[in-house]
Design a protein around this motif. Structure first.
Motif, PDB file in Angstrom:
ATOM      1  N   LEU A   1       0.805  -1.224   0.000  1.00  0.00           N
ATOM      2  CA  LEU A   1       0.000   0.000   0.000  1.00  0.00           C
ATOM      3  C   LEU A   1       0.838   1.274   0.000  1.00  0.00           C
ATOM      4  O   LEU A   1       0.322   2.362   0.257  1.00  0.00           O
TER       5      LEU A   1
ATOM      6  N   ILE B   1      -1.133   1.316  -5.602  1.00  0.00           N
ATOM      7  CA  ILE B   1      -2.030   2.365  -5.109  1.00  0.00           C
ATOM      8  C   ILE B   1      -2.588   3.261  -6.209  1.00  0.00           C
ATOM      9  O   ILE B   1      -3.461   4.081  -5.943  1.00  0.00           O
TER      10      ILE B   1
ATOM     11  N   TYR C   1      -4.750   2.801  -8.439  1.00  0.00           N
ATOM     12  CA  TYR C   1      -6.212   2.723  -8.484  1.00  0.00           C
ATOM     13  C   TYR C   1      -6.807   2.246  -7.161  1.00  0.00           C
ATOM     14  O   TYR C   1      -7.962   1.839  -7.117  1.00  0.00           O
ATOM     15  N   TYR C   2      -6.032   2.259  -6.101  1.00  0.00           N
ATOM     16  CA  TYR C   2      -6.523   1.774  -4.809  1.00  0.00           C
ATOM     17  C   TYR C   2      -6.919   2.971  -3.954  1.00  0.00           C
ATOM     18  O   TYR C   2      -6.373   4.060  -4.105  1.00  0.00           O
TER      19      TYR C   2
ATOM     20  N   ASN D   1      -3.348   4.690   0.685  1.00  0.00           N
ATOM     21  CA  ASN D   1      -1.906   4.492   0.545  1.00  0.00           C
ATOM     22  C   ASN D   1      -1.226   5.041   1.792  1.00  0.00           C
ATOM     23  O   ASN D   1      -1.793   5.883   2.485  1.00  0.00           O
TER      24      ASN D   1
ATOM     25  N   GLY E   1     -12.831  -6.482  -2.540  1.00  0.00           N
ATOM     26  CA  GLY E   1     -11.613  -5.710  -2.756  1.00  0.00           C
ATOM     27  C   GLY E   1     -10.424  -6.642  -2.781  1.00  0.00           C
ATOM     28  O   GLY E   1     -10.461  -7.723  -2.186  1.00  0.00           O
TER      29      GLY E   1
ATOM     30  N   TRP F   1      -5.825  -6.643  -3.678  1.00  0.00           N
ATOM     31  CA  TRP F   1      -4.585  -6.099  -4.240  1.00  0.00           C
ATOM     32  C   TRP F   1      -3.481  -7.140  -4.088  1.00  0.00           C
ATOM     33  O   TRP F   1      -3.526  -7.978  -3.196  1.00  0.00           O
TER      34      TRP F   1
ATOM     35  N   CYS G   1      -8.165  -4.200 -13.802  1.00  0.00           N
ATOM     36  CA  CYS G   1      -9.106  -4.701 -12.795  1.00  0.00           C
ATOM     37  C   CYS G   1     -10.448  -5.049 -13.434  1.00  0.00           C
ATOM     38  O   CYS G   1     -11.063  -6.057 -13.083  1.00  0.00           O
TER      39      CYS G   1
END
Length: 187
Positions: free
Chosen positions: A38, A44, A46-47, A50, A105, A107, A149
């Motif tokens: 993160l 990060i 598109y997350y 962070n 969700g 990652w 994604c």
């Protein structure tokens, strides 16, 4: 370092497995790996969160445990079957048992992209969501520009339901979110 809270979920925290993957509860020792993910620019991009320090990253672990305690989310550390390699995270947020739905969700650390880890891990999470949790719907909100994604959720048989145009502000500009959903086929 914070101690793990007691789970209030209807069942003990579920450990999920395939031949090569282990999905387990986050531990305090995962802090550095969560920070690596993160804080990484490719993760990060598109997350929604962070972090710039280990201390700040602790809030993410606390968030995982607090959501579990409040029964509003459940997140797994995605690891190798022998628990020696940490790949990333996957889970459910905004769980509504009343409406039988949640938001998905996930990652991964970039060095594990393209290795089929999430397509293998996500069905385990779906099985838990549609089985023991009794959910009917899993939603995925994806930034419209995040083509990787969107391709991944389509491979997982999510249906594109529409786009919320300019619905959030990120880095000083409006972004749009595509809404995807997967329904429990076993009803």
């Amino acid at each position: 370092m914070n101690a793990l809270p007691e789970s209030l979920l209807p069942l003990a925290f579920p450990e999920l497995r395939t031949e090569r993957l282990l999905l387990r509860r986050f531990q305090p020792s995962d802090l550095e790996n969560v920070f690596r993910g993160l804080s990484h620019p490719d993760v990060i991009n598109y997350y929604g969160v962070n972090y710039t320090s280990l201390e700040d990253t602790q809030t993410q672990l606390d968030w995982f445990w607090e959501n579990e305690r409040r029964q509003t989310g459940i997140w797994w550390a995605v690891c190798s079957a022998d628990n020696q390699l940490f790949y990333g995270a996957g889970g459910l947020s905004s769980i509504s048992l009343a409406h039988k739905k949640a938001e998905i969700g996930f990652w991964l650390l970039p060095e594990y992209w393209g290795q089929g880890i999430m397509p293998e891990a996500m069905p385990l999470i779906f099985g838990y969501a549609f089985g023991p949790l009794g959910l009917h719907r899993i939603e995925g909100l994806v930034e419209t520009e995040n083509e990787i994604c969107k391709k991944a959720v389509r491979k997982l048989h999510f249906t594109h339901e529409g786009t919320m145009v300019d619905c959030e502000i990120k880095n000083g500009r409006y972004i749009s979110l595509d809404i995807f959903a997967k329904l429990n086929d076993a009803r």
